[in-house]
Design an enzyme around this catalytic site. Structure first.
Site, PDB file in Angstrom:
ATOM      1  N   CYS A   2       0.861  -1.175   0.000  1.00  0.00           N
ATOM      2  CA  CYS A   2       0.000   0.000   0.000  1.00  0.00           C
ATOM      3  C   CYS A   2       0.895   1.222   0.000  1.00  0.00           C
ATOM      4  CB  CYS A   2      -0.927   0.012   1.208  1.00  0.00           C
ATOM      5  SG  CYS A   2      -2.031   1.440   1.275  1.00  0.00           S
ATOM      6  N   GLU A 111      -3.515   0.939  -6.043  1.00  0.00           N
ATOM      7  CA  GLU A 111      -2.512  -0.089  -6.370  1.00  0.00           C
ATOM      8  C   GLU A 111      -2.237  -0.036  -7.866  1.00  0.00           C
ATOM      9  OE1 GLU A 111       0.233  -1.539  -5.679  1.00  0.00           O
ATOM     10  OE2 GLU A 111      -0.735  -2.261  -3.851  1.00  0.00           O
TER      11      GLU A 111
END
Length: 251
Positions: A2, A111
């Protein structure tokens, strides 16, 4: 993994979701980047019977974990994530995993899907039904040589579930509201007592929306970075290459 996330819920929504007595006011944040200050939730102080002290309190930390034993943080990589599978054993995160677990409020995360080792498509990954989500996190207070202190933090990650795995092989740990108190209670719960919470969230929890590469620049902070775009096509040969080689982390 992340490397960017967002918190666009209002302070009132965050306050209600985490059952806080109070929280600092903040604007919507569409592109939170490493080293920036981020909101975390930690356990409140021990309470006497009948006390009105909160169970959980807000703490603002720098996103980028610095272990307490570090002599010069510049010698360390930027630690924005911690692998949940090994955090309890790693010297860097062991103390925080035992004594300073936290929750990190978010509206979702970004992402990047890779092709030939290069990021080719960004995704905005958010709860399918909207609202807030709590990432499992760790915090540590680092004492600088001059005597000042800085609170720092990292997001715990786990293996991606089936819905996210085609984009990246890691995803943030999600702590459900019914488990907030158990996760934050570092007095009564050792890491082994909360290991069951550090599993991939159910596949239908998140939805992944293809977005433009505007999110790559932390100076882009408006809602337009979450607008859906037509995903870039990926040659079959590239898909096989990435499956064989594995996906690398962007940060």
């Amino acid at each position: 993994m992340c490397g960017r996330y967002a918190l666009i819920g209002t302070p009132e929504e965050v306050k209600a979701f985490f059952n806080l007595l109070d929280i600092a006011k903040f604007p919507p944040r569409y592109n939170i980047a490493p080293t920036q200050p981020v909101t975390t939730i930690i356990a409140g102080p021990p309470r006497e019977p009948g006390s009105n002290l909160p169970d959980h309190i807000e703490l603002l930390v720098r996103w980028g974990f610095i272990p307490g034993w570090a002599k010069n943080p510049k010698d360390l990589p930027l630690l924005i994530n911690a692998r949940s599978e090994t955090a309890a054993e790693k010297n860097t995160f062991r103390a925080a995993m035992r004594h300073r677990r936290a929750l990190i409020p978010a509206s979702g995360f970004y992402e990047w899907k890779r092709q030939g080792g290069k990021p080719v498509q960004a995704y905005w990954i958010k709860p399918r039904h909207g609202g807030l989500v709590a990432f499992g996190g760790l915090v540590e207070t680092y004492s600088e040589p001059g005597g000042s202190e800085i609170d720092t933090g990292a997001i715990l990650t786990t293996g991606a579930n089936e819905a996210i795995g085609h984009i990246h092989h890691r995803m943030p740990v999600v702590i459900q509201p019914q488990d907030f108190s158990r996760w934050l209670d570092c007095v009564n719960n050792e890491p082994r007592d909360v290991a069951d919470l550090m599993q991939p969230v159910q596949p239908d929890f998140f939805e992944a929306i293809p977005v433009s590469d505007k999110v790559n620049k932390f100076s882009n902070t408006g809602p337009e970075i979450q607008e859906r775009v037509e995903p870039k096509s990926e040659p079959a040969s590239a898909k096989k290459e990435d499956r064989d080689a594995g996906q690398l982390d962007l940060f």
